[in-house]
Design an enzyme around this catalytic site. Sequence first.
Site, PDB file in Angstrom:
ATOM      1  N   GLU A   1      -0.344  -9.453  -0.646  1.00 10.35           N
ATOM      2  CA  GLU A   1      -1.772  -9.787  -0.476  1.00 10.35           C
ATOM      3  C   GLU A   1      -2.494  -9.853  -1.819  1.00 10.35           C
ATOM      4  O   GLU A   1      -3.393 -10.672  -2.009  1.00 10.35           O
ATOM      5  CB  GLU A   1      -2.424  -8.747   0.449  1.00 10.35           C
TER       6      GLU A   1
ATOM      7  N   ALA B   1       0.869  -1.175   0.000  1.00 11.74           N
ATOM      8  CA  ALA B   1       0.000   0.000   0.000  1.00 11.74           C
ATOM      9  C   ALA B   1       0.908   1.229   0.000  1.00 11.74           C
ATOM     10  O   ALA B   1       2.053   1.165   0.455  1.00 11.74           O
ATOM     11  CB  ALA B   1      -0.875  -0.014   1.240  1.00 11.74           C
TER      12      ALA B   1
ATOM     13  N   GLY C   1       0.576  -5.055   0.719  1.00 12.69           N
ATOM     14  CA  GLY C   1      -0.567  -5.191  -0.191  1.00 12.69           C
ATOM     15  C   GLY C   1      -0.204  -5.889  -1.495  1.00 12.69           C
ATOM     16  O   GLY C   1      -1.075  -6.474  -2.154  1.00 12.69           O
TER      17      GLY C   1
ATOM     18  N   GLU D   1       4.447  -5.119   7.326  1.00 10.02           N
ATOM     19  CA  GLU D   1       3.633  -4.105   8.021  1.00 10.02           C
ATOM     20  C   GLU D   1       4.081  -3.855   9.455  1.00 10.02           C
ATOM     21  O   GLU D   1       3.988  -2.733   9.960  1.00 10.02           O
ATOM     22  CB  GLU D   1       2.154  -4.534   8.025  1.00 10.02           C
TER      23      GLU D   1
END
Length: 260
Positions: free
Chosen positions: A114, A66, A111, A134
């Site tokens: 993911e 992200a 992300g 993260e």
Amino acid sequence: MNYKTLLLEIKDHVAVITVNRPDKLNALNAQTINDLNSVFDTLKNENEIYVIIITGSGEKAFVAGADISELNKLNVVSAKEFSERGQSIFNKIEQFDKPIIAAVNGFALGGGCELALACHIRVASETAKFGQPELNLGIIPGYGGTQRLARLINSGRATEYILTADMIDANEALRIGLVNKVYPINELMDSAKSMATKIAGKGQQAIRLAMKSIRAVNEISLKEGQKLEASLFALCCGTEDFKEGTSAFLGKRKPLFKNK
Ligand code: COA
């Protein structure tokens, strides 16, 4: 079909989506998340597209997570919306009824990891690096990573990688089943396309039914899964492709599927 942060190339029933923010290592900002949502809505209705490949622009990154400049502004209210929005789009990818191959060409972090986890098949370059870093930022994965990584590589390994934030190189990713195949970087896209073309050559109704059956694995019991499998198997046997596939074998010729 123009997107600010994605490139879309369509050829021979295969669509290639490239996340295209190479100066930010293809990090997922709000625009990219919106573009991903739109592109999958569009591809869903494109009957001539059978298989989708998703990759990252340049040789360095698939998606480096992200966008941290946007993450930095989140508060407890907006963070929940942020996480739920990403989860819903990655769920859409996972639930997509056409096969989606992640061609991981570099960093697949946060992300990005993911996103790859939400795809149905993952192949990678030798230079790929996966990870959920993260915890280094004081947060936990929020786009489904704690759930999908634990299901794919087992909860002990997922716990280690999430808590240490260590990166997983391509060989280790292959060894633990995080990716199906690893290729030299210059062979990655041709290999992913050749896998996509092989899948596109089958009867697409059977492909969708196989995917529906496999997808149920995380949601229902073995017994219910077998019931579903039997019903979907029966549906296949009502198709023209079933007649064509079995007759072609018996006639010692190649099948010509019409997806009917
Ligand atoms: N969000 C926003 N920008 C990012 C980014 C991210 N997730 N990942 C990389 N970038 C940006 C960098 O800020 C840099 O931008 P700049 O040139 O304007 O300064 C550019 O992409 C190149 O990254 P850089 O860090 O200089 O490359 P590197 O080769 O030294 O390191 C990484 C590569 C992937 C190890 C490093 O960029 C990194 O750790 N990124 C964050 C990964 C992460 O924590 N992702 C999870 C987010 S939840």
